[in-house]
Design a protein around this motif. Structure first.
Motif, PDB file in Angstrom:
ATOM      1  N   SER A 126       0.810  -1.217   0.000  1.00 50.34           N
ATOM      2  CA  SER A 126       0.000   0.000   0.000  1.00 50.34           C
ATOM      3  C   SER A 126       0.841   1.264   0.000  1.00 50.34           C
ATOM      4  O   SER A 126       0.367   2.335  -0.376  1.00 50.34           O
ATOM      5  N   ALA A 127       2.107   1.154   0.402  1.00 52.99           N
ATOM      6  CA  ALA A 127       2.996   2.314   0.392  1.00 52.99           C
ATOM      7  C   ALA A 127       3.683   2.505  -0.951  1.00 52.99           C
ATOM      8  O   ALA A 127       4.449   3.460  -1.125  1.00 52.99           O
ATOM      9  N   GLY A 128       3.436   1.597  -1.896  1.00 50.35           N
ATOM     10  CA  GLY A 128       4.029   1.723  -3.216  1.00 50.35           C
ATOM     11  C   GLY A 128       5.369   1.030  -3.365  1.00 50.35           C
ATOM     12  O   GLY A 128       6.023   1.167  -4.405  1.00 50.35           O
ATOM     13  N   THR A 129       5.800   0.266  -2.370  1.00 50.30           N
ATOM     14  CA  THR A 129       7.075  -0.445  -2.444  1.00 50.30           C
ATOM     15  C   THR A 129       6.906  -1.747  -3.210  1.00 50.30           C
ATOM     16  O   THR A 129       5.998  -2.536  -2.929  1.00 50.30           O
ATOM     17  N   ALA A 130       7.770  -1.973  -4.199  1.00 50.98           N
ATOM     18  CA  ALA A 130       7.726  -3.210  -4.977  1.00 50.98           C
ATOM     19  C   ALA A 130       8.289  -4.349  -4.130  1.00 50.98           C
ATOM     20  O   ALA A 130       9.487  -4.380  -3.832  1.00 50.98           O
ATOM     21  N   LEU A 131       7.449  -5.279  -3.731  1.00 48.50           N
ATOM     22  CA  LEU A 131       7.871  -6.416  -2.919  1.00 48.50           C
ATOM     23  C   LEU A 131       8.235  -7.624  -3.771  1.00 48.50           C
ATOM     24  O   LEU A 131       9.066  -8.440  -3.390  1.00 48.50           O
ATOM     25  N   VAL A 132       7.589  -7.736  -4.923  1.00 51.77           N
ATOM     26  CA  VAL A 132       7.883  -8.797  -5.884  1.00 51.77           C
ATOM     27  C   VAL A 132       7.887  -8.181  -7.264  1.00 51.77           C
ATOM     28  O   VAL A 132       7.056  -7.318  -7.569  1.00 51.77           O
ATOM     29  N   GLU A 133       8.833  -8.581  -8.110  1.00 49.62           N
ATOM     30  CA  GLU A 133       8.840  -8.134  -9.497  1.00 49.62           C
ATOM     31  C   GLU A 133       9.146  -9.322 -10.392  1.00 49.62           C
ATOM     32  O   GLU A 133       9.764 -10.300  -9.956  1.00 49.62           O
ATOM     33  N   THR A 134       8.678  -9.249 -11.636  1.00 51.09           N
ATOM     34  CA  THR A 134       8.949 -10.306 -12.612  1.00 51.09           C
ATOM     35  C   THR A 134       9.436  -9.695 -13.914  1.00 51.09           C
ATOM     36  O   THR A 134       9.016  -8.608 -14.305  1.00 51.09           O
ATOM     37  N   TYR A 135      10.336 -10.406 -14.564  1.00 52.16           N
ATOM     38  CA  TYR A 135      10.787 -10.078 -15.917  1.00 52.16           C
ATOM     39  C   TYR A 135      10.522 -11.307 -16.785  1.00 52.16           C
ATOM     40  O   TYR A 135      11.085 -12.384 -16.536  1.00 52.16           O
ATOM     41  N   ASP A 136       9.662 -11.152 -17.802  1.00 54.83           N
ATOM     42  CA  ASP A 136       9.401 -12.229 -18.757  1.00 54.83           C
ATOM     43  C   ASP A 136      10.320 -12.016 -19.950  1.00 54.83           C
ATOM     44  O   ASP A 136      10.102 -11.102 -20.758  1.00 54.83           O
ATOM     45  N   LEU A 137      11.344 -12.858 -20.076  1.00 51.01           N
ATOM     46  CA  LEU A 137      12.356 -12.685 -21.110  1.00 51.01           C
ATOM     47  C   LEU A 137      11.889 -13.400 -22.374  1.00 51.01           C
ATOM     48  O   LEU A 137      12.175 -14.574 -22.604  1.00 51.01           O
ATOM     49  N   THR A 138      11.137 -12.679 -23.177  1.00 50.66           N
ATOM     50  CA  THR A 138      10.444 -13.243 -24.331  1.00 50.66           C
ATOM     51  C   THR A 138      11.426 -13.891 -25.296  1.00 50.66           C
ATOM     52  O   THR A 138      12.368 -13.257 -25.764  1.00 50.66           O
ATOM     53  N   GLY A 139      11.198 -15.170 -25.585  1.00 45.86           N
ATOM     54  CA  GLY A 139      12.008 -15.884 -26.562  1.00 45.86           C
ATOM     55  C   GLY A 139      13.311 -16.429 -26.027  1.00 45.86           C
ATOM     56  O   GLY A 139      14.007 -17.158 -26.738  1.00 45.86           O
ATOM     57  N   MET A 140      13.669 -16.119 -24.780  1.00 46.39           N
ATOM     58  CA  MET A 140      14.937 -16.599 -24.235  1.00 46.39           C
ATOM     59  C   MET A 140      14.772 -17.997 -23.664  1.00 46.39           C
ATOM     60  O   MET A 140      13.743 -18.330 -23.103  1.00 46.39           O
ATOM     61  N   GLY A 141      15.808 -18.806 -23.789  1.00 44.97           N
ATOM     62  CA  GLY A 141      15.790 -20.150 -23.251  1.00 44.97           C
ATOM     63  C   GLY A 141      16.313 -20.189 -21.826  1.00 44.97           C
ATOM     64  O   GLY A 141      16.156 -19.240 -21.053  1.00 44.97           O
ATOM     65  N   HIS A 142      16.988 -21.274 -21.488  1.00 41.33           N
ATOM     66  CA  HIS A 142      17.456 -21.505 -20.114  1.00 41.33           C
ATOM     67  C   HIS A 142      18.797 -20.798 -19.910  1.00 41.33           C
ATOM     68  O   HIS A 142      19.828 -21.236 -20.438  1.00 41.33           O
ATOM     69  N   GLY A 143      18.798 -19.714 -19.169  1.00 35.91           N
ATOM     70  CA  GLY A 143      20.031 -18.983 -18.956  1.00 35.91           C
ATOM     71  C   GLY A 143      19.826 -17.737 -18.118  1.00 35.91           C
ATOM     72  O   GLY A 143      18.715 -17.445 -17.662  1.00 35.91           O
TER      73      GLY A 143
END
Length: 631
Positions: free
Chosen positions: A290-307
């Motif tokens: 509620s204070a606007g602090t990012a507690l969790v974030e995600t990056y979806d690396l489109t097209g990237m494999g295992h790395g």
């Protein structure tokens, strides 16, 4: 507890285990219980190479997990500096993980780094044993060994106990949540690269299912596993950054979703992102309190494999030091994961060492004026300043994010016709380079638009996962090979018939009187088998539209041939990575979009393939229907 002086024999010594190992070796290494042979001679040379760039630390505790410890100490580290612990993937070493960029970042931002290393005597391919109960419990095994490494660094150096972080890849990526769950009193935040949720597996066999197709639990069930790792703990929980390639077939990217659900639940926040943007072309989402602090974030690396995502052409801001170097499981996709993870940890602030800046920026909405009457497209502007530096300003209308700007002058073109006439609250939130934020929320305006302003409004809808699905043209509705692992299936099945996929969107938010002038579908590539476009010649992937859904109940076998309200309204070009946009919907397709409820799209090829071939597409948040309308 597993005693390390008489450590259990290498995994997969049984015939069944060797078959599993052979199967995995034909795909990719880097994560699982057994990922491929690593000759002992290679391990020895890696240790020599490590000692050339890192310092090995021995006698750092009882070390029940029998791990190796290496440290990097930059020059001129200030007092009370942060510490980052880095965990490698299977078949890797501490030296290999240096190439992700953590040592380089430590030299720039002045923090300590510990690289934990798994010897092959513990695991035949040097995987951290993230699936062994004795190694992921507080006070035992490898988890305790890693915690003892932190204790040793705090004894030897001036380290801020409130700024200890951990990052890992693959097998190490699965070990990161184990450390965050078992030692929330030690780690303030962690970064999971191509890993998954804590206790996704507690045995070698279960580890394979966890990796692919993944394990599905409710957010609460995942959260309970974390809470049970240190029962009675009532302190702050670590923040979590999650990075995953969408074309990772070693560790299915559904693991990223499950990890997000686990840690948002642990923090007591929902699973709807509060902020979405594109960074270097990749979707980035933040889940905030509620204070606007990012507690969790995600990056979806489109097209990237295992790395791990690296960018050797990228220099840390204000320096000539580059991010990472190419190597096994290091994917040059033009984004430096280490920089953004260090930023999430709060390490990139001015003064080096994540200077401990806790002073928020100043921000003020400067236009429109408080009490103004507005119509049409309005330019929202704000001023913002900070001693460290402002990284972005977000603009909100009635508490909902309207957009952001990362460079002064901070402004946003807002279409006031997207809200009803009347009084609306405007606010701006500024973020500095250390992660501090401040909000100005003392502006309100009166929106007054006459009907049909003609100003276009663009909205996007993500698909309703529970109603998405695919139908194989079998009388019994059976699934195509690998379909449950790879996404929604399109193409010819093994029975000589072809599949249709269904995406459902809740488009009831469109104004009843709106005139839709444009619509198109965006879909994401998951996997492929053969080329469903190849034959017969002229085969085309097209979209049908249903006002409502093809079936009032769950999607069923007969729906593959059910009548649509508009057929073949747009085609989708051939694609084998990333995302693809369809052509604009035809007039009939636009008319069929439901303004009062659900709109369902059916995707299918116009002709049956000459041979078995599949295209697998992603659904849920990775499928998007974009609609442009005039009020």
């Amino acid at each position: 507890m597993f005693g390390r002086s008489t450590r259990r024999p290498p995994l997969f010594t049984s015939a069944r285990g060797m078959r599993f190992a052979a199967l995995l070796l034909t795909t990719a290494a880097g994560c699982g219980p057994l990922e491929g042979g690593a000759p002992e001679e290679q391990a020895t040379s890696d240790v020599v190479r490590v000692e050339n760039g890192l310092t090995q630390v021995t006698g750092f505790g009882t070390n029940p997990g029998n791990l190796l410890m290496y440290r990097h100490v930059p020059a001129s580290v200030p007092a009370s500096a942060p510490l980052v612990v880095v965990l490698h993937g299977c078949t890797q070493t501490a030296a290999a993980m240096e190439n992700t960029g953590w040592t380089a970042a430590a030299n720039v931002y002045k923090f300590y780094v510990v690289y934990a290393q798994q010897p092959s005597s513990n695991n035949s391919t040097s995987c951290f044993n993230w699936f062994e109960p004795g190694d992921i419990a507080r006070g035992s095994g490898e988890a305790l060994s890693i915690k003892q490494m932190v204790d040793a660094m705090r004894s030897a150096y001036s380290i801020d106990p409130a700024r200890v972080f951990i990052a890992g890849f693959s097998g190490g990526g699965y070990m990161v949540p184990a450390m965050l769950a078992t030692y929330p009193d030690v780690f303030s935040a962690g970064a999971i690269n191509a890993g998954g949720p804590y206790k996704c597996a507690t045995s070698m066999t279960a580890a394979f299912s966890c990796m692919s197709p993944g394990v599905d639990k409710t957010p609460a069930a995942w959260g309970d596993l974390v809470r049970g790792a240190y029962s009675g703990y009532t302190g702050a929980r670590p923040r979590v950054s999650i990075w995953h390639g969408t074309s990772d077939f070693t560790v299915k990217n559904s693991n990223a979703t499950e990890a997000m659900e686990q840690w948002t639940n642990v923090h007591g926040i929902d699973q709807t992102p509060d902020f979405t943007e594109t960074v270097a072309g990749f979707p980035h989402k933040e889940y905030r309190d509620s204070a606007g602090t990012a507690l969790v974030e995600t990056y979806d690396l489109t097209g990237m494999g295992h790395g791990v995502a690296i960018d050797p052409q990228y220099s840390f801001p204000g320096t000539s030091t580059v991010c990472g170097a190419t190597g096994s499981f290091l994917s040059d996709v033009n984004i430096c994961a280490v920089y953004y993870q260090a930023k999430f940890f709060g390490l990139t602030g001015g003064g080096g060492g994540g200077s401990g800046d806790t002073t928020p920026p100043t921000v003020n909405v400067t236009a429109p004026a408080n009490g103004a009457t507005v119509s049409g497209t309005v330019t929202l502007t704000a001023s913002a300043s900070d001693a460290v530096g402002v990284t972005r300003v977000e603009f909100y209308v009635d508490g909902s994010l309207a957009g952001s700007d990362s460079a002064a002058p901070y402004e946003l073109a807002w279409n006031s016709a997207s809200v009803a006439n009347g009084t609306h609250a405007l606010s701006a939130r500024a973020y500095d380079a250390a992660g501090n934020s401040a909000t100005d929320a003392d502006t309100s305006v009166t929106v007054s638009n006459s009907g049909g302003t003609g100003t276009p409004v663009t909205v996007s809808f993500t698909s309703v996962t529970a109603e998405d699905g695919y139908i194989k043209a079998n009388a019994d509705g059976s699934l195509p090979a690998m379909g449950t692992l790879m996404g929604l299936a399109l193409g010819r099945g093994t029975d000589g018939k072809y599949n249709r996929s269904f995406l459902s969107f809740d488009t009831s938010g469109l104004p009843d009187g709106a005139t839709i002038t444009r619509a198109y579908l965006t879909v994401g590539y998951s996997s492929g088998s053969g080329d469903p476009w190849a034959s017969p010649a002229g085969n085309t992937l097209v979209i049908d539209v249903k006002t409502g859904t093809f079936n009032a109940a769950a999607t069923e076998t007969a729906d593959w041939g059910a009548a649509a309200d508009a057929s073949a309204v747009a085609s989708i070009p051939k694609f084998t990575l990333g995302t693809a946009n369809s052509a604009d919907f035809s007039g009939a397709g636009r008319v069929a979009i439901n303004k009062t409820g659900k709109t369902q799209l059916r995707l299918g090829f116009t002709q049956n393939q000459a041979a078995t071939a599949y295209l697998f597409i992603q659904d849920g948040a990775n499928a998007k229907l974009t609609v442009v309308y005039t009020p």
